[in-house]
Design a protein around this motif. Structure first.
Motif, PDB file in Angstrom:
ATOM      1  N   SER A   3       0.830  -1.205   0.000  1.00 34.91           N
ATOM      2  CA  SER A   3       0.000   0.000   0.000  1.00 34.91           C
ATOM      3  C   SER A   3       0.866   1.257   0.000  1.00 34.91           C
ATOM      4  O   SER A   3       0.580   2.213  -0.733  1.00 34.91           O
ATOM      5  N   ALA A   4       1.922   1.261   0.784  1.00 29.99           N
ATOM      6  CA  ALA A   4       2.820   2.418   0.830  1.00 29.99           C
ATOM      7  C   ALA A   4       3.506   2.625  -0.518  1.00 29.99           C
ATOM      8  O   ALA A   4       3.659   3.766  -0.980  1.00 29.99           O
ATOM      9  N   LYS A   5       3.906   1.539  -1.169  1.00 29.85           N
ATOM     10  CA  LYS A   5       4.554   1.671  -2.479  1.00 29.85           C
ATOM     11  C   LYS A   5       3.587   2.203  -3.535  1.00 29.85           C
ATOM     12  O   LYS A   5       3.968   3.020  -4.374  1.00 29.85           O
ATOM     13  N   VAL A   6       2.345   1.758  -3.483  1.00 29.22           N
ATOM     14  CA  VAL A   6       1.344   2.247  -4.433  1.00 29.22           C
ATOM     15  C   VAL A   6       1.093   3.733  -4.217  1.00 29.22           C
ATOM     16  O   VAL A   6       1.039   4.519  -5.174  1.00 29.22           O
ATOM     17  N   GLU A   7       0.962   4.151  -2.973  1.00 31.00           N
ATOM     18  CA  GLU A   7       0.752   5.573  -2.679  1.00 31.00           C
ATOM     19  C   GLU A   7       1.954   6.409  -3.098  1.00 31.00           C
ATOM     20  O   GLU A   7       1.803   7.506  -3.646  1.00 31.00           O
ATOM     21  N   ARG A   8       3.167   5.901  -2.859  1.00 35.79           N
ATOM     22  CA  ARG A   8       4.380   6.614  -3.242  1.00 35.79           C
ATOM     23  C   ARG A   8       4.438   6.785  -4.765  1.00 35.79           C
ATOM     24  O   ARG A   8       4.764   7.871  -5.269  1.00 35.79           O
ATOM     25  N   GLN A   9       4.098   5.723  -5.494  1.00 38.08           N
ATOM     26  CA  GLN A   9       4.116   5.801  -6.954  1.00 38.08           C
ATOM     27  C   GLN A   9       3.059   6.776  -7.460  1.00 38.08           C
ATOM     28  O   GLN A   9       3.297   7.513  -8.423  1.00 38.08           O
ATOM     29  N   ALA A  10       1.918   6.831  -6.803  1.00 40.15           N
ATOM     30  CA  ALA A  10       0.873   7.786  -7.194  1.00 40.15           C
ATOM     31  C   ALA A  10       1.355   9.216  -6.977  1.00 40.15           C
ATOM     32  O   ALA A  10       1.099  10.096  -7.817  1.00 40.15           O
ATOM     33  N   ILE A  25       4.490  10.203  -7.044  1.00 37.77           N
ATOM     34  CA  ILE A  25       5.523  10.453  -8.058  1.00 37.77           C
ATOM     35  C   ILE A  25       4.875  10.779  -9.396  1.00 37.77           C
ATOM     36  O   ILE A  25       5.288  11.719 -10.088  1.00 37.77           O
ATOM     37  N   ASP A  26       3.859   9.994  -9.762  1.00 30.46           N
ATOM     38  CA  ASP A  26       3.160  10.252 -11.027  1.00 30.46           C
ATOM     39  C   ASP A  26       2.474  11.610 -11.013  1.00 30.46           C
ATOM     40  O   ASP A  26       2.494  12.340 -12.019  1.00 30.46           O
ATOM     41  N   ALA A  27       1.879  11.983  -9.894  1.00 27.69           N
ATOM     42  CA  ALA A  27       1.218  13.287  -9.795  1.00 27.69           C
ATOM     43  C   ALA A  27       2.242  14.410  -9.900  1.00 27.69           C
ATOM     44  O   ALA A  27       1.988  15.435 -10.541  1.00 27.69           O
ATOM     45  N   ALA A  28       3.406  14.215  -9.307  1.00 26.01           N
ATOM     46  CA  ALA A  28       4.462  15.244  -9.392  1.00 26.01           C
ATOM     47  C   ALA A  28       4.984  15.375 -10.808  1.00 26.01           C
ATOM     48  O   ALA A  28       5.276  16.486 -11.278  1.00 26.01           O
TER      49      ALA A  28
END
Length: 68
Positions: free
Chosen positions: A49-56, A58-61
């Motif tokens: 879950s933390a990795k998915v949120e982190r990737q989201a 990064i993609d938003a940035a």
């Protein structure tokens, strides 16, 4: 195997200490294995879950970076 009474059953023909300790060790091992599996599963889910949120994030940035 047929026992005359409950005390004969619990005595196990003189092998009670071996038989009941084997049952106890097996039961304790199974409980410990269950608890450890549940804990590791929960840790894995929170890690994913933390990795998915982190990737989201990064993609938003990256999307924001492209608009500037």
């Amino acid at each position: 195997m047929h026992f005359e009474s409950m005390s004969d059953f619990f005595a196990m023909g003189g092998y009670a200490s071996y038989v009941w300790s084997a049952f106890g060790i097996t039961f304790a091992s199974m409980i410990i294995l269950l608890i450890m599996s549940i804990r590791q599963g929960n840790a894995l889910l929170s890690n994913v879950s933390a990795k998915v949120e982190r990737q989201a994030r990064i993609d938003a940035a990256k999307d924001l970076e492209n608009t500037l």
